[in-house]
Design a protein around this motif. Structure first.
Motif, short mmCIF file in Angstrom:
data_model
loop_
_atom_site.label_atom_id
_atom_site.label_comp_id
_atom_site.label_asym_id
_atom_site.label_seq_id
_atom_site.Cartn_x
_atom_site.Cartn_y
_atom_site.Cartn_z
N MET A 1 -29.66 -20.81 -1.43
CA MET A 1 -28.15 -20.32 -1.32
C MET A 1 -27.61 -20.80 -0.01
O MET A 1 -28.49 -20.29 1.48
N THR A 2 -25.91 -20.75 0.48
CA THR A 2 -25.63 -21.08 1.71
C THR A 2 -24.24 -20.12 2.30
O THR A 2 -23.89 -19.52 1.32
N ILE A 100 -26.31 -29.12 0.71
CA ILE A 100 -25.70 -28.59 2.02
C ILE A 100 -26.80 -26.86 0.94
O ILE A 100 -27.01 -26.61 1.81
N ILE A 101 -25.84 -26.88 -0.04
CA ILE A 101 -26.00 -25.78 -0.66
C ILE A 101 -27.76 -25.68 -1.42
O ILE A 101 -28.17 -24.45 -1.72
N CYS A 102 -28.01 -26.87 -1.58
CA CYS A 102 -29.43 -26.85 -2.06
C CYS A 102 -30.51 -26.62 -0.64
O CYS A 102 -31.18 -26.94 -1.10
N ASN A 103 -30.40 -26.56 0.34
CA ASN A 103 -30.72 -26.57 1.38
C ASN A 103 -31.64 -28.15 1.70
O ASN A 103 -32.66 -28.20 2.36
N LYS A 104 -30.69 -28.83 1.14
CA LYS A 104 -32.34 -30.19 1.23
C LYS A 104 -31.96 -30.73 2.30
O LYS A 104 -32.53 -31.60 3.35
N CYS A 105 -30.74 -30.51 3.23
CA CYS A 105 -30.04 -31.20 4.79
C CYS A 105 -29.05 -30.51 5.49
O CYS A 105 -28.37 -29.06 4.79
#
Length: 154
Positions: A1-2, A100-105
């Motif tokens: 979560m972002t 970005i939503i998946c916290n990959k970058c």
């Protein structure tokens, strides 16, 4: 979560600790927005500066629109799909938003991209910048309703 975090208030006599926390987040001016991952450290920073900011969970569609319209690289140029294919591993803005939503970058992983989004003041204004969102104002945690505010600020 972002989380999407927007600075709502700006005044010269902010407590040093709160000002330092907002500087660490990158929120140096009013209507600046950042996108941060949800973790304990960020939650503590948000709670410390809750009287000057608002935040909530951003969705992929709103994030992609915000990157497309207000995302900037060095030289104040917009982020386009051609720029992404040349300077990152992503092909489209939607791919970046999903990562970005998946916290990959993060935004800073894209070469030359600025992490702060400079938004316009919201159409029809803030609800009031002295009370929390739960009490009819615009400060503090607002959950998924942050997406409506961001759309009004684009």
């Amino acid at each position: 979560m972002t989380y999407a975090v927007i600075r709502v208030r700006g005044q010269p006599d902010v407590n040093y600790n709160i000002k330092y926390t907002m500087d660490l987040l990158g929120l140096t001016r009013v209507n600046h927005c950042i996108v941060v991952p949800e973790n304990d450290i960020v939650r503590g920073m948000l709670q410390k500066s809750k009287d000057y900011i608002t935040w909530g969970e951003i969705d992929e569609k709103t994030l992609a629109e915000m990157i497309r319209i207000r995302g900037r690289v060095a030289g104040d140029k917009t982020i386009t799909n051609t720029y992404l294919t040349e300077n990152s591993n992503f092909k489209t803005v939607n791919d970046v938003a999903n990562a970005i939503i998946c916290n990959k970058c993060k935004m800073k992983d894209i070469k030359g991209a600025k992490a702060v989004f400079r938004l316009h003041p919201p159409i029809k204004g803030f609800e009031g910048n002295k009370r929390s969102f739960q009490n009819g104002g615009s400060l503090g945690y607002r959950g998924a309703k942050i997406n409506e505010l961001i759309i009004r600020m684009l």
